[in-house]
Design a protein around this motif. Structure first.
Motif, PDB file in Angstrom:
ATOM      1  N   GLY A  68       4.513  -6.931 -23.807  1.00 18.27           N
ATOM      2  CA  GLY A  68       3.347  -6.367 -24.484  1.00 18.27           C
ATOM      3  C   GLY A  68       3.028  -4.942 -24.097  1.00 18.27           C
ATOM      4  N   ASP A  69       3.761  -4.377 -23.141  1.00 15.48           N
ATOM      5  CA  ASP A  69       3.563  -2.970 -22.807  1.00 15.48           C
ATOM      6  C   ASP A  69       4.068  -2.095 -23.952  1.00 15.48           C
ATOM      7  OD1 ASP A  69       2.372  -3.230 -20.329  1.00 15.48           O
ATOM      8  OD2 ASP A  69       4.232  -2.977 -19.194  1.00 15.48           O
ATOM      9  N   PHE A  70       3.277  -1.101 -24.310  1.00 18.35           N
ATOM     10  CA  PHE A  70       3.711  -0.076 -25.251  1.00 18.35           C
ATOM     11  C   PHE A  70       3.983   1.178 -24.428  1.00 18.35           C
ATOM     12  CE2 PHE A  70       1.472  -3.080 -27.820  1.00 18.35           C
ATOM     13  CZ  PHE A  70       2.056  -3.027 -29.081  1.00 18.35           C
ATOM     14  N   ILE A  71       5.185   1.689 -24.526  1.00 17.69           N
ATOM     15  CA  ILE A  71       5.589   2.786 -23.649  1.00 17.69           C
ATOM     16  C   ILE A  71       5.966   4.025 -24.446  1.00 17.69           C
ATOM     17  CG2 ILE A  71       6.431   1.141 -21.926  1.00 17.69           C
ATOM     18  CD1 ILE A  71       9.293   1.909 -22.809  1.00 17.69           C
ATOM     19  N   LEU A  72       5.987   5.160 -23.747  1.00 18.51           N
ATOM     20  CA  LEU A  72       6.457   6.406 -24.325  1.00 18.51           C
ATOM     21  C   LEU A  72       7.765   6.797 -23.653  1.00 18.51           C
ATOM     22  CD1 LEU A  72       3.142   8.476 -24.542  1.00 18.51           C
ATOM     23  CD2 LEU A  72       4.291   7.211 -26.367  1.00 18.51           C
ATOM     24  N   VAL A  73       8.696   7.290 -24.460  1.00 21.52           N
ATOM     25  CA  VAL A  73      10.024   7.649 -23.981  1.00 21.52           C
ATOM     26  C   VAL A  73      10.294   9.122 -24.253  1.00 21.52           C
ATOM     27  CG1 VAL A  73      12.503   7.243 -24.292  1.00 21.52           C
ATOM     28  CG2 VAL A  73      10.907   5.315 -24.254  1.00 21.52           C
ATOM     29  N   ASN A  74      10.691   9.829 -23.223  1.00 25.77           N
ATOM     30  CA  ASN A  74      11.060  11.236 -23.336  1.00 25.77           C
ATOM     31  C   ASN A  74      12.429  11.326 -24.011  1.00 25.77           C
ATOM     32  OD1 ASN A  74      12.214  13.794 -22.762  1.00 25.77           O
ATOM     33  ND2 ASN A  74      10.914  14.064 -20.978  1.00 25.77           N
ATOM     34  N   LYS A  75      12.473  11.928 -25.220  1.00 29.87           N
ATOM     35  CA  LYS A  75      13.707  11.952 -25.996  1.00 29.87           C
ATOM     36  C   LYS A  75      14.641  13.095 -25.621  1.00 29.87           C
ATOM     37  CE  LYS A  75      14.762   9.591 -28.798  1.00 29.87           C
ATOM     38  NZ  LYS A  75      14.491   9.441 -30.236  1.00 29.87           N
ATOM     39  N   TYR A  76      14.169  14.089 -24.883  1.00 26.17           N
ATOM     40  CA  TYR A  76      15.034  15.228 -24.561  1.00 26.17           C
ATOM     41  C   TYR A  76      15.505  15.224 -23.117  1.00 26.17           C
ATOM     42  CZ  TYR A  76      10.595  17.175 -22.864  1.00 26.17           C
ATOM     43  OH  TYR A  76       9.400  17.362 -22.223  1.00 26.17           O
ATOM     44  N   ALA A  77      15.075  14.230 -22.326  1.00 20.31           N
ATOM     45  CA  ALA A  77      15.440  14.197 -20.903  1.00 20.31           C
ATOM     46  C   ALA A  77      16.948  14.166 -20.706  1.00 20.31           C
ATOM     47  CB  ALA A  77      14.801  12.990 -20.226  1.00 20.31           C
ATOM     48  N   TYR A  78      17.668  13.490 -21.607  1.00 17.90           N
ATOM     49  CA  TYR A  78      19.119  13.362 -21.475  1.00 17.90           C
ATOM     50  C   TYR A  78      19.860  14.161 -22.537  1.00 17.90           C
ATOM     51  CZ  TYR A  78      17.462   9.388 -18.715  1.00 17.90           C
ATOM     52  OH  TYR A  78      16.803   8.583 -17.806  1.00 17.90           O
ATOM     53  N   GLY A  79      19.219  15.177 -23.074  1.00 22.97           N
ATOM     54  CA  GLY A  79      19.858  16.010 -24.081  1.00 22.97           C
ATOM     55  C   GLY A  79      19.228  15.822 -25.449  1.00 22.97           C
ATOM     56  N   ILE A  80      19.272  16.859 -26.258  1.00 21.43           N
ATOM     57  CA  ILE A  80      18.743  16.794 -27.615  1.00 21.43           C
ATOM     58  C   ILE A  80      19.844  16.273 -28.532  1.00 21.43           C
ATOM     59  CG2 ILE A  80      17.857  18.150 -29.541  1.00 21.43           C
ATOM     60  CD1 ILE A  80      16.569  20.004 -27.525  1.00 21.43           C
ATOM     61  N   ARG A  81      19.499  15.225 -29.294  1.00 19.49           N
ATOM     62  CA  ARG A  81      20.487  14.588 -30.169  1.00 19.49           C
ATOM     63  C   ARG A  81      19.969  14.577 -31.601  1.00 19.49           C
ATOM     64  NH1 ARG A  81      23.873  11.259 -26.628  1.00 19.49           N
ATOM     65  NH2 ARG A  81      23.050  11.478 -24.509  1.00 19.49           N
ATOM     66  N   LEU A  82      20.887  14.705 -32.555  1.00 18.14           N
ATOM     67  CA  LEU A  82      20.516  14.656 -33.956  1.00 18.14           C
ATOM     68  C   LEU A  82      20.158  13.234 -34.351  1.00 18.14           C
ATOM     69  CD1 LEU A  82      23.289  16.935 -35.525  1.00 18.14           C
ATOM     70  CD2 LEU A  82      20.920  17.549 -34.978  1.00 18.14           C
ATOM     71  N   VAL A 124      19.976   9.825 -36.437  1.00 17.36           N
ATOM     72  CA  VAL A 124      20.963   9.067 -37.223  1.00 17.36           C
ATOM     73  C   VAL A 124      22.378   9.301 -36.700  1.00 17.36           C
ATOM     74  CG1 VAL A 124      21.923   8.559 -39.500  1.00 17.36           C
ATOM     75  CG2 VAL A 124      19.492   9.123 -39.275  1.00 17.36           C
ATOM     76  N   LEU A 125      22.823  10.558 -36.619  1.00 17.73           N
ATOM     77  CA  LEU A 125      24.176  10.849 -36.136  1.00 17.73           C
ATOM     78  C   LEU A 125      24.300  10.624 -34.635  1.00 17.73           C
ATOM     79  CD1 LEU A 125      24.920  14.142 -38.097  1.00 17.73           C
ATOM     80  CD2 LEU A 125      25.627  11.809 -38.676  1.00 17.73           C
ATOM     81  N   ASN A 126      23.182  10.761 -33.907  1.00 20.99           N
ATOM     82  CA  ASN A 126      23.141  10.595 -32.446  1.00 20.99           C
ATOM     83  C   ASN A 126      24.112  11.521 -31.728  1.00 20.99           C
ATOM     84  OD1 ASN A 126      21.219   8.375 -32.508  1.00 20.99           O
ATOM     85  ND2 ASN A 126      22.892   7.146 -33.340  1.00 20.99           N
ATOM     86  N   ARG A 127      24.337  12.660 -32.304  1.00 15.29           N
ATOM     87  CA  ARG A 127      25.247  13.635 -31.702  1.00 15.29           C
ATOM     88  C   ARG A 127      24.456  14.601 -30.828  1.00 15.29           C
ATOM     89  NH1 ARG A 127      28.651  16.566 -36.023  1.00 15.29           N
ATOM     90  NH2 ARG A 127      29.470  14.437 -36.179  1.00 15.29           N
ATOM     91  N   LYS A 128      24.879  14.759 -29.581  1.00 11.01           N
ATOM     92  CA  LYS A 128      24.176  15.657 -28.668  1.00 11.01           C
ATOM     93  C   LYS A 128      24.461  17.103 -29.061  1.00 11.01           C
ATOM     94  CE  LYS A 128      24.128  14.688 -24.245  1.00 11.01           C
ATOM     95  NZ  LYS A 128      24.507  14.605 -22.796  1.00 11.01           N
ATOM     96  N   VAL A 129      23.387  17.876 -29.209  1.00 17.51           N
ATOM     97  CA  VAL A 129      23.542  19.276 -29.590  1.00 17.51           C
ATOM     98  C   VAL A 129      23.084  20.219 -28.488  1.00 17.51           C
ATOM     99  CG1 VAL A 129      23.357  18.829 -32.062  1.00 17.51           C
ATOM    100  CG2 VAL A 129      21.266  19.224 -30.738  1.00 17.51           C
ATOM    101  N   ALA A 130      22.430  19.676 -27.465  1.00 24.78           N
ATOM    102  CA  ALA A 130      21.990  20.518 -26.342  1.00 24.78           C
ATOM    103  C   ALA A 130      21.839  19.657 -25.101  1.00 24.78           C
ATOM    104  CB  ALA A 130      20.672  21.215 -26.659  1.00 24.78           C
ATOM    105  N   ASP A 131      22.448  20.078 -24.004  1.00 23.86           N
ATOM    106  CA  ASP A 131      22.316  19.369 -22.733  1.00 23.86           C
ATOM    107  C   ASP A 131      21.021  19.786 -22.049  1.00 23.86           C
ATOM    108  OD1 ASP A 131      24.666  17.787 -22.591  1.00 23.86           O
ATOM    109  OD2 ASP A 131      25.845  19.582 -22.175  1.00 23.86           O
ATOM    110  N   MET A 132      20.203  18.792 -21.715  1.00 22.15           N
ATOM    111  CA  MET A 132      18.942  19.065 -21.037  1.00 22.15           C
ATOM    112  C   MET A 132      18.890  18.407 -19.654  1.00 22.15           C
ATOM    113  SD  MET A 132      17.360  20.863 -23.340  1.00 22.15           S
ATOM    114  CE  MET A 132      15.637  20.846 -22.893  1.00 22.15           C
TER     115      MET A 132
END
Length: 264
Positions: free
Chosen positions: A87-101, A103-111
């Motif tokens: 029942g926990d609702f959480i927030l996830v940092n999407k750029y911590a492991y790189g910026i990804r497009l 649907v394609l899930n292709r990494k375009v920048a390493d963060m």
């Protein structure tokens, strides 16, 4: 049925944006020209254009926010207890492991890269349409051993400190009586649950390059790398960092004391 929400968002953004652009470049000029020919009578925008203009900026903002910055998730199981509860609702940092497009899930920048001890969301390797959340235990090249309820990383025992007996409530009531232990994994100190009377699943692996070994904090009740293997880098979604809401009907509704808690 699992809906591919990112794909739906991308499609909705494209469709509404296309309608808005087509109206600006083609349909609106035609309406103005027709109005001039008929004595200045104003012609109303088609309903579909009105809706597209209203929804496009909103949908685009949501797409950019959840694709590149922060995405919300809900915890459906107890595999990460006591860190995360049903029942926990959480927030996830999407750029911590790189910026990804999306649907394609292709990494375009390493963060950055996952670190030992991170609570990580990823697409389940056996079914990428399903998102999983576990703790990163082994990094690429690590020798990971799990036996007798204890972790060994590169032949070094991971410290555990007894912290009493767990008292569950709501959907986690069944875990009452489990042993609570504080585990120090890298720079992260967190609690885990173990059931001393249950024979634990063992592991003895070397993590391949580009992959990660993950485990749930509820060590005897978690479907993790001990059962199905490693998480490839292309399946990473992001790093969980905060609980923004908890709703567990079995526990009486909202757990106010969990709102705003950081995730360690």
């Amino acid at each position: 049925m699992n809906f591919d929400f990112p794909a739906i968002l991308v499609a909705a953004t494209f469709i509404t944006g296309f309608i808005w652009l087509a109206d600006a470049l083609v349909w609106a000029p035609k309406r103005r020209k027709k109005a001039e020919q008929e004595g200045g009578i104003a012609f109303a925008e088609p309903t579909v254009v009105e809706y597209a203009k209203s929804f496009f900026p909103v949908i685009l903002a949501v797409l950019l926010l959840r694709s590149f910055l922060v995405e919300p998730f809900r915890i459906p199981s107890g595999s990460m207890m006591p860190t995360l509860l049903v029942g926990d609702f959480i927030l996830v940092n999407k750029y911590a492991y790189g910026i990804r497009l999306p649907v394609l899930n292709r990494k375009v920048a390493d963060m950055g890269e996952p670190e030992r001890g991170d609570v990580m969301v990823f697409r389940f390797p056996r079914d990428p349409s399903v998102d999983y959340i576990k703790r990163v235990v082994g990094l690429p090249g690590d020798h990971v051993v799990y036996r007798n309820k204890t972790l060994f990383i590169n032949d070094q025992k991971v410290a555990q400190i007894p912290a009493g007996t767990y008292i569950g409530k709501g959907s986690g009531l069944s875990m009452s009586g489990a042993s609570v232990r504080r585990e120090i994994l890298g720079d992260v100190e967190h609690e885990i649950l173990v059931m001393p009377r249950i024979k634990g699943v063992t592991a003895d692996v070397v993590v391949p390059e580009g992959h990660y070994f993950v485990m749930g904090d509820n060590r005897d009740n978690s479907n993790d790398s001990r059962y199905w293997g490693f998480v490839p880098d292309q399946n990473l979604v992001g790093k969980a960092f905060m609980i923004w809401m908890n709703w567990d009907s079995a526990a009486g509704g909202i757990a106010w004391d969990r709102i705003g808690d950081s995730i360690n």
